[in-house]
Design an enzyme around this catalytic site. Structure first.
Site, PDB file in Angstrom:
ATOM      1  N   TYR A 177       1.017  -1.191  -0.091  1.00 40.21           N
ATOM      2  CA  TYR A 177      -0.245   0.120   0.365  1.00 40.21           C
ATOM      3  C   TYR A 177       0.755   1.817  -0.131  1.00 40.21           C
ATOM      4  O   TYR A 177       2.205   1.210   0.905  1.00 40.21           O
ATOM      5  CB  TYR A 177      -0.787   0.374   0.376  1.00 40.21           C
ATOM      6  CG  TYR A 177      -0.238  -0.426   2.272  1.00 40.21           C
ATOM      7  CD1 TYR A 177       0.523   1.058   2.901  1.00 40.21           C
ATOM      8  CD2 TYR A 177      -0.040  -1.125   3.206  1.00 40.21           C
ATOM      9  CE1 TYR A 177       0.521   1.298   4.012  1.00 40.21           C
ATOM     10  CE2 TYR A 177       0.625  -1.065   4.490  1.00 40.21           C
ATOM     11  CZ  TYR A 177       1.054   0.026   4.571  1.00 40.21           C
ATOM     12  OH  TYR A 177       1.685  -0.022   6.365  1.00 40.21           O
TER      13      TYR A 177
ATOM     14  N   SER B 227       9.408   2.300  13.992  1.00 47.01           N
ATOM     15  CA  SER B 227       8.280   1.257  13.404  1.00 47.01           C
ATOM     16  C   SER B 227       7.160   1.426  12.361  1.00 47.01           C
ATOM     17  O   SER B 227       6.559   0.752  11.733  1.00 47.01           O
ATOM     18  CB  SER B 227       8.744  -0.224  14.475  1.00 47.01           C
ATOM     19  OG  SER B 227       7.514   0.023  15.002  1.00 47.01           O
ATOM     20  N   GLY B 228       7.419   2.701  12.237  1.00 46.23           N
ATOM     21  CA  GLY B 228       6.932   2.881  11.505  1.00 46.23           C
ATOM     22  C   GLY B 228       4.945   3.272  12.144  1.00 46.23           C
ATOM     23  O   GLY B 228       4.172   3.592  11.150  1.00 46.23           O
TER      24      GLY B 228
ATOM     25  N   HIS C 105      -2.757   9.982  13.171  1.00 41.97           N
ATOM     26  CA  HIS C 105      -2.348  10.410  12.207  1.00 41.97           C
ATOM     27  C   HIS C 105      -4.325  10.462  11.800  1.00 41.97           C
ATOM     28  O   HIS C 105      -4.983   9.511  12.467  1.00 41.97           O
ATOM     29  CB  HIS C 105      -1.630   9.955  11.032  1.00 41.97           C
ATOM     30  CG  HIS C 105      -1.837   8.490  10.989  1.00 41.97           C
ATOM     31  ND1 HIS C 105      -3.051   8.322   9.527  1.00 41.97           N
ATOM     32  CD2 HIS C 105      -1.590   7.358  10.705  1.00 41.97           C
ATOM     33  CE1 HIS C 105      -3.202   6.961   9.408  1.00 41.97           C
ATOM     34  NE2 HIS C 105      -2.618   6.254  10.057  1.00 41.97           N
TER      35      HIS C 105
ATOM     36  N   CYS D 285      -1.131   2.001  12.348  1.00 45.43           N
ATOM     37  CA  CYS D 285      -0.771   3.116  13.120  1.00 45.43           C
ATOM     38  C   CYS D 285      -2.351   3.516  14.119  1.00 45.43           C
ATOM     39  O   CYS D 285      -3.625   2.432  14.941  1.00 45.43           O
ATOM     40  CB  CYS D 285      -0.736   4.098  12.326  1.00 45.43           C
ATOM     41  SG  CYS D 285       0.763   4.590  11.232  1.00 45.43           S
TER      42      CYS D 285
ATOM     43  N   ASN E 270      -5.041   5.328  14.223  1.00 51.18           N
ATOM     44  CA  ASN E 270      -5.818   6.238  13.281  1.00 51.18           C
ATOM     45  C   ASN E 270      -7.228   7.004  14.054  1.00 51.18           C
ATOM     46  O   ASN E 270      -7.911   6.591  14.904  1.00 51.18           O
ATOM     47  CB  ASN E 270      -7.070   5.481  12.197  1.00 51.18           C
ATOM     48  CG  ASN E 270      -6.017   4.698  11.112  1.00 51.18           C
ATOM     49  OD1 ASN E 270      -6.653   3.711  10.650  1.00 51.18           O
ATOM     50  ND2 ASN E 270      -5.420   5.263  11.326  1.00 51.18           N
TER      51      ASN E 270
END
Length: 393
Positions: free
Chosen positions: A304, A317-318, A322, A340, A342
């Site tokens: 993605y 690690s990302g 957000h 993440c 969200n």
């Protein structure tokens, strides 16, 4: 004019050579010149080491001043390098420098002693060794002028070369907060050392960092090139706590609740898509940020590429908090992300605007613990474990 006495000055050099200077004196006379008696009457000599005119003095050597009779009143060291400090001893009959000197620099020592009501002054000028290799600090984080940081903020120091004698260099590093708290350094790489406190910094204060690095023998013939300093401005104590089983996080400032935010965390289908639990620190932010599947290229299963707004990083690690308008329906009730946190566009913008690097975000509810060296996960270690990484034990 009748001669009243004779004065003797002894300047002892680092090479073991002793220079004897016999000076004919008269009442009230002044003899100029470096290393000579500038004023006074009779008495035993004052000695300064290194002697006047000495060259190639080791930067980590010690300046010493001794008065056989009387007491030392004042000792100053002038030069273009590091400011040299010192202390008196033996009832002010001795003075010794308490720090190292800048390599390749000229210094002048001026010493005053008083005996039987008379003051005499001696000077000695010398130069330090110009080191073939030097060690410098190339970065101190946080380093943004005027930036306010969170109460979990570490001090990250990076050097321009690997450090051989870590203990000697660590002794030169000083951290002085307005509101004291215990802390320790930990070496995470040959060229990087990090300071973390035992408990969080007290909010709303300044923390001074000073490295008296100039002249420190860092091992292998390398000497510290120059001192370095920085000031941290600790802002409000902003703490975020979130439970990924309950899909909500609460943000407090100085103990008062600001907002409770519904979110959607990682879906947990793989380890990669499982949000890490533990004590994290906010590391930075970007708007927008492009996110891609790690280790995958276009056409691979699971690939993605998504552009997100108002992204606040909390690991390497990302993981980010957000904006995710596509998952608003799941926020507060289900975990559907790739790892993440969200949140809605409005909450993401608000969180982005108030965040400080070093703010604490504590997440629970998954079996994947954040590693202590993943981003700024340093609070995952107990303080006893943390300080085991110090070169000073």
């Amino acid at each position: 004019m009748a001669t009243r006495g004779r004065f003797r000055l002894v300047l002892t050099g680092g090479t073991g050579m002793v220079a004897m200077l016999m000076v004919g004196g008269t009442a009230g006379c002044t003899v100029g010149g470096g290393g000579k008696l500038a004023a006074g009457n009779s008495g035993e000599p004052m000695t300064i080491t290194p002697a006047n005119g000495t060259a190639q003095v080791k930067p980590d050597g010690t300046i010493q001043v001794k008065a056989a009779d009387g007491k030392l009143q004042k000792v100053t060291v002038q030069g273009e390098g590091a400011t040299i400090t010192g202390k008196f001893g033996d009832d002010r009959k001795t003075w010794s420098s308490t720090r190292t000197m800048t390599p390749g620099t000229s210094y002048t020592v001026t010493a005053q002693a008083r005996d039987d009501g008379k003051t005499r002054t001696v000077t000695s000028s010398f130069t330090t060794l110009k080191a073939a290799q030097t060690l410098s600090i190339v970065d101190v984080t946080p380093n943004v002028e005027g930036e306010k940081v969170g109460v979990g903020m570490p001090i990250i120091v990076r050097f321009d070369r690997p450090v051989t004698d870590k203990a000697a260099v660590e002794r030169a590093l000083r951290v002085k907060p307005d509101k004291p708290v215990e802390g320790a350094w930990r070496w995470v790489a040959p060229d990087q050392v990090i300071y973390r406190t035992k408990t969080y910094w007290q909010p709303h204060q300044k923390v001074a960092f000073h490295a008296t690095l100039a002249g420190v023998n860092a091992g292998g013939g390398v000497y510290g090139a120059k001192d370095a300093q920085a000031t941290l401005h600790i802002g409000a104590a902003q703490i975020t706590t979130g439970d990924m089983r309950k899909h909500h996080m609460t943000v407090t400032r100085d103990g008062e609740k600001l907002r409770t935010i519904p979110f959607s965390a990682g879906n947990g289908q793989t380890r990669e898509y499982t949000t890490t639990s533990g004590v994290h620190l906010l590391m930075g932010k970007g708007n927008p940020v492009t996110m891609t599947a790690p280790g995958r290229k276009p056409g691979d299963p699971g690939y993605y590429k998504t552009v997100v707004d108002h992204a606040v990083r909390f690991s390497n690690s990302g993981e980010f908090v957000h904006s995710a308008p596509w998952s608003v329906g799941s926020q507060g009730s289900a975990n559907v992300s790739h790892g993440c946190i969200n949140v809605s566009p409005a909450n993401a913008r608000w969180y982005y605007d108030i965040m400080q690097r070093g703010d604490v975000i504590k997440l629970t509810g998954t079996d994947r613990e954040v590693e202590w060296d993943n981003g700024w996960g340093y609070w995952q270690l107990s303080f006893d474990k943390w300080r085991q990484g110090s070169a000073l034990g």
